[in-house]
Scaffold this motif. Structure first.
Motif, PDB file in Angstrom:
ATOM      1  N   LYS A  95     -48.000  22.937  -3.726  1.00  0.00           N
ATOM      2  CA  LYS A  95     -47.079  22.748  -2.602  1.00  0.00           C
ATOM      3  C   LYS A  95     -47.291  21.413  -1.875  1.00  0.00           C
TER       4      LYS A  95
ATOM      5  N   MET B 163     -35.650  27.039  11.770  1.00  0.00           N
ATOM      6  CA  MET B 163     -36.918  26.311  11.600  1.00  0.00           C
ATOM      7  C   MET B 163     -36.683  24.813  11.692  1.00  0.00           C
TER       8      MET B 163
ATOM      9  N   LYS C 238     -43.786  41.457  -0.898  1.00  0.00           N
ATOM     10  CA  LYS C 238     -45.092  41.934  -0.413  1.00  0.00           C
ATOM     11  C   LYS C 238     -45.729  42.962  -1.345  1.00  0.00           C
TER      12      LYS C 238
ATOM     13  N   PHE D  42     -50.071  23.333  11.028  1.00  0.00           N
ATOM     14  CA  PHE D  42     -49.827  24.766  10.851  1.00  0.00           C
ATOM     15  C   PHE D  42     -51.160  25.389  10.444  1.00  0.00           C
TER      16      PHE D  42
ATOM     17  N   VAL E  28     -48.179  18.637   8.207  1.00  0.00           N
ATOM     18  CA  VAL E  28     -46.771  18.426   7.836  1.00  0.00           C
ATOM     19  C   VAL E  28     -46.242  17.183   8.543  1.00  0.00           C
TER      20      VAL E  28
ATOM     21  N   ARG F 275     -47.505  32.942  15.564  1.00  0.00           N
ATOM     22  CA  ARG F 275     -46.780  34.038  14.933  1.00  0.00           C
ATOM     23  C   ARG F 275     -47.737  34.748  13.987  1.00  0.00           C
TER      24      ARG F 275
ATOM     25  N   ILE G 287     -41.670  33.604  16.747  1.00  0.00           N
ATOM     26  CA  ILE G 287     -42.764  32.783  17.272  1.00  0.00           C
ATOM     27  C   ILE G 287     -42.904  33.026  18.771  1.00  0.00           C
TER      28      ILE G 287
ATOM     29  N   GLU H 254     -39.499  30.783  -2.292  1.00  0.00           N
ATOM     30  CA  GLU H 254     -39.702  32.176  -2.745  1.00  0.00           C
ATOM     31  C   GLU H 254     -39.616  33.171  -1.580  1.00  0.00           C
ATOM     32  N   VAL H 255     -39.540  32.663  -0.364  1.00  0.00           N
ATOM     33  CA  VAL H 255     -39.590  33.565   0.801  1.00  0.00           C
ATOM     34  C   VAL H 255     -38.232  34.262   0.978  1.00  0.00           C
TER      35      VAL H 255
ATOM     36  N   LEU I 265     -48.733  26.847  15.331  1.00  0.00           N
ATOM     37  CA  LEU I 265     -48.066  25.569  15.067  1.00  0.00           C
ATOM     38  C   LEU I 265     -48.195  24.672  16.287  1.00  0.00           C
TER      39      LEU I 265
ATOM     40  N   PHE J  91     -49.339  32.698  -3.440  1.00  0.00           N
ATOM     41  CA  PHE J  91     -48.820  31.371  -3.786  1.00  0.00           C
ATOM     42  C   PHE J  91     -49.975  30.428  -4.100  1.00  0.00           C
TER      43      PHE J  91
ATOM     44  N   MET K 290     -37.861  33.984  12.906  1.00  0.00           N
ATOM     45  CA  MET K 290     -39.034  33.119  13.115  1.00  0.00           C
ATOM     46  C   MET K 290     -40.137  33.865  13.845  1.00  0.00           C
TER      47      MET K 290
ATOM     48  N   ILE L 167     -41.156  24.705  -0.268  1.00  0.00           N
ATOM     49  CA  ILE L 167     -42.322  25.571  -0.051  1.00  0.00           C
ATOM     50  C   ILE L 167     -41.895  27.008   0.219  1.00  0.00           C
TER      51      ILE L 167
HETATM   52  C1  HEM Z   1     -41.745  28.486  12.485  1.00  0.00           C
HETATM   53  C2  HEM Z   1     -42.307  28.111  11.369  1.00  0.00           C
HETATM   54  C3  HEM Z   1     -42.444  28.969  10.149  1.00  0.00           C
HETATM   55  C4  HEM Z   1     -41.911  30.177   9.860  1.00  0.00           C
HETATM   56  C5  HEM Z   1     -41.012  31.033  10.710  1.00  0.00           C
HETATM   57  C6  HEM Z   1     -42.364  30.541   8.540  1.00  0.00           C
HETATM   58  C7  HEM Z   1     -42.043  31.705   7.902  1.00  0.00           C
HETATM   59  C8  HEM Z   1     -42.568  32.138   6.713  1.00  0.00           C
HETATM   60  C9  HEM Z   1     -42.354  33.423   6.128  1.00  0.00           C
HETATM   61  C10 HEM Z   1     -41.486  34.523   6.719  1.00  0.00           C
HETATM   62  C11 HEM Z   1     -43.062  33.472   4.998  1.00  0.00           C
HETATM   63  C12 HEM Z   1     -43.186  34.671   4.041  1.00  0.00           C
HETATM   64  C13 HEM Z   1     -44.422  35.448   4.390  1.00  0.00           C
HETATM   65  C14 HEM Z   1     -44.121  36.432   5.495  1.00  0.00           C
HETATM   66  O1  HEM Z   1     -43.631  37.488   5.207  1.00  0.00           O
HETATM   67  O2  HEM Z   1     -44.367  36.138   6.659  1.00  0.00           O
HETATM   68  C15 HEM Z   1     -43.701  32.203   4.833  1.00  0.00           C
HETATM   69  C16 HEM Z   1     -44.485  31.858   3.764  1.00  0.00           C
HETATM   70  C17 HEM Z   1     -45.098  30.653   3.649  1.00  0.00           C
HETATM   71  N1  HEM Z   1     -45.107  29.628   4.567  1.00  0.00           N
HETATM   72 FE1  HEM Z   1     -44.069  29.546   6.276  1.00  0.00          FE
HETATM   73  N2  HEM Z   1     -43.144  29.542   8.055  1.00  0.00           N
HETATM   74  C18 HEM Z   1     -43.208  28.566   9.009  1.00  0.00           C
HETATM   75  C19 HEM Z   1     -43.881  27.380   8.922  1.00  0.00           C
HETATM   76  C20 HEM Z   1     -44.597  26.994   7.838  1.00  0.00           C
HETATM   77  C21 HEM Z   1     -45.257  25.714   7.732  1.00  0.00           C
HETATM   78  C22 HEM Z   1     -45.232  24.593   8.753  1.00  0.00           C
HETATM   79  C23 HEM Z   1     -45.874  25.709   6.530  1.00  0.00           C
HETATM   80  C24 HEM Z   1     -46.661  24.566   5.992  1.00  0.00           C
HETATM   81  C25 HEM Z   1     -46.452  24.061   4.867  1.00  0.00           C
HETATM   82  C26 HEM Z   1     -45.614  26.992   5.893  1.00  0.00           C
HETATM   83  C27 HEM Z   1     -46.100  27.395   4.664  1.00  0.00           C
HETATM   84  C28 HEM Z   1     -45.859  28.609   4.072  1.00  0.00           C
HETATM   85  C29 HEM Z   1     -46.371  28.978   2.766  1.00  0.00           C
HETATM   86  C30 HEM Z   1     -47.254  28.132   1.864  1.00  0.00           C
HETATM   87  C31 HEM Z   1     -45.878  30.260   2.491  1.00  0.00           C
HETATM   88  C32 HEM Z   1     -46.094  31.089   1.237  1.00  0.00           C
HETATM   89  C33 HEM Z   1     -44.911  30.791   0.343  1.00  0.00           C
HETATM   90  C34 HEM Z   1     -44.917  31.522  -0.978  1.00  0.00           C
HETATM   91  O3  HEM Z   1     -45.145  32.726  -0.986  1.00  0.00           O
HETATM   92  O4  HEM Z   1     -44.642  30.868  -2.023  1.00  0.00           O
HETATM   93  N3  HEM Z   1     -44.838  27.739   6.717  1.00  0.00           N
HETATM   94  N4  HEM Z   1     -43.384  31.406   5.889  1.00  0.00           N
END
Ligand code: HEM
Length: 445
Positions: A232, A255, A365, A328, A204, A270, A89, A243-244, A317, A227, A87, A240
């Motif tokens: 979404k 999370m 990436k 977010f 959210v 973060r 954060i 794909e990550v 957040l 994306f 995470m 959501i």
């Molecule tokens: C502690 C909270 C969260 C963590 C640790 C997290 C982590 C991640 C990570 C690791 C990625 C991949 C990109 C990267 O390498 O960083 C990602 C993508 C994404 N996150 Fe989160 N996220 C969090 C919260 C959220 C929230 C609240 C949303 C709101 C909807 C969100 C929406 C997205 C979206 C839209 C993507 C792109 C997804 C895709 O490539 O299809 N994230 N997140």
């Protein structure tokens, strides 16, 4: 003046000196403390306030619209080695919720262009998001007025109470735009949010039916390209993040736990990042589909490696106390590899990560698309650091002690210009958004 008068004058002077000294101290500490190492607390391990106290109000930052044009935001360097998906954060000093920088005006302008051209594709909402979006509008407005009193002027000051209030009219002194938020509102509240702040916003909410967290509204003009936001809205966080890489194994549980426990006085931040050779805010070249850019390969191979940059996605957040929605934010910032070349280990870390990170991260990436093209350049920068004595060849390769910021973030700061990269390779007057504008004049986004 008699003796008593002189004594009272002296007393008054002492009190005012002590007071202003105290005020300055509190001002300085609220800005600089974010960078003291002991304060950069891993939010997964330590609670920020540990109680239900409301969040403190932001401290005023008295920058003028002219000063914003030269203001650099905090220098992010979110490079980790070993690179595990976590995470990662950190607790957020609320002063930095909506940061200000010299790109603000361009981001606001570019948001308008994208939202006019693409509409729902980049901003959409479900009806059940209304209370959260309204509370967000109120929170963003109050935050900006309190944090940047010289950038946002209140022309009409009514409360946002929907039953009794009259709402507000604000003038944005950077863009000269007047925002009429008198009640009843003329537009959906998310519109005002997106006109006021340069960040992308995701709203959210937890579903009472399955207890999962759903994206109920989003204003995301700058997704970067990996994306599609529109698809979404209405999905839960598991869908959501489907794909990550390593989401299920490494992120999902922590999370979920975090979202269920997160308090409204415990905001966090973060950053994630990727590399591209352009500055487009909507879709970067590295995620561009060949259908729209048939000459992409030629474009890449003719680009000087010095033009490559890291796009940092700076994220926050926080939970809103009334609606309990989680907000977010995401905000892209570009740093050229050149401007980081004097920072110990930064070229070594980037090179290591693009070739040796876990394979699904490399794929996600798109590192394979360009890494051979910049590999010699990065190796040259590593050797240069060794020759200059910035690192030696045995310096262990690991996450920077100043993570997630540059090592100079503590020291090279002033209240007028923000953070000043001390490297001779950094041109403070450079403005990548001017480039972005040129890059955006076609249909490629
Ligand atoms: C502690 C909270 C969260 C963590 C640790 C997290 C982590 C991640 C990570 C690791 C990625 C991949 C990109 C990267 O390498 O960083 C990602 C993508 C994404 N996150 Fe989160 N996220 C969090 C919260 C959220 C929230 C609240 C949303 C709101 C909807 C969100 C929406 C997205 C979206 C839209 C993507 C792109 C997804 C895709 O490539 O299809 N994230 N997140």
């Amino acid at each position: 003046m008699d003796a008593l008068g002189a004594f009272l004058l002296f007393l008054g002077l002492v009190v005012s000196v002590v007071l202003s000294h105290k005020q300055i101290k509190s001002f300085v500490s609220s800005h600089a403390s974010r960078f003291k190492k002991e304060k950069v607390v891993d939010a997964e391990k330590k609670s920020m306030y540990g109680s239900d106290e409301p969040l403190p109000k932001p401290t005023p930052l008295m920058i003028t619209p002219e000063q914003v044009q030269n203001y650099d935001d905090r220098p992010w360097r979110p490079f980790r080695w070993p690179y595990h998906q976590t995470m990662s954060i950190f607790r957020l000093d609320i002063n930095h919720w909506l940061d200000m920088d010299k790109y603000y005006v361009h981001y606001i302008e570019e948001k308008k262009r994208i939202l006019n051209k693409y509409g729902k594709q980049n901003m959409d909402w479900l009806p059940e998001s209304y209370d959260a979006c309204y509370e967000l509008m109120e929170t963003v407005t109050e935050h900006l007025i309190q944090r940047y009193p010289l950038l946002f002027t209140v022309l009409k000051d009514g409360s946002f109470d929907e039953k009794t209030g009259k709402g507000k009219i604000i003038r944005n002194e950077v863009t000269n735009e007047v925002l009429d938020m008198t009640l009843p509102l003329k537009e959906y509240p998310l519109w005002y949010v997106t006109k006021l702040a340069k960040e992308d916003f995701y709203i959210v909410k937890k579903s009472p039916v399955d207890e999962k967290h759903y994206l109920v509204a989003a204003a995301v003009p700058f997704p970067g390209g990996s994306f599609d936001v529109h698809q979404k809205v209405g999905c839960n966080l598991d869908v959501i993040h489907s794909e990550v890489p390593y989401y299920k194994e490494k992120l999902q549980k922590s999370m979920e736990r975090w979202f269920n426990r997160m308090k409204s006085n415990e905001p966090v931040e973060r950053a994630s990042w990727y590399i591209s050779w352009d500055h487009k805010l909507k879709i970067n070249n590295v995620y561009q589909i060949p259908k729209y850019v048939p000459n992409q390969e030629a474009d890449l191979s003719s680009t000087d490696p010095k033009e490559f940059n890291v796009r940092v996605e700076r994220q926050t957040l926080r939970r809103l106390p009334r609606s309990q929605a989680i907000i977010f934010t995401n905000h892209p910032i570009f740093y050229s590899i050149e401007e980081m070349k004097d920072e110990p280990l930064v070229p070594s870390l980037i090179k290591k990560i693009i070739f040796e990170a876990p394979k699904d991260i490399i794929k996600y990436k798109n590192f394979e698309v360009f890494r051979n093209h910049i590999s010699d350049y990065l190796e040259g920068l590593v050797q240069r650091q060794i020759e200059k004595g910035i690192i030696d060849k045995d310096t262990p390769l690991k996450t920077l002690p100043s993570y997630p910021f540059a090592h100079w973030a503590d020291t090279d700061f002033d209240y007028v210009n923000g953070w000043n990269n001390p490297s001779p390779a950094y041109d403070k007057s450079a403005n990548y958004t001017e480039k972005a504008k040129q890059e955006l004049t076609n249909e490629n986004d």
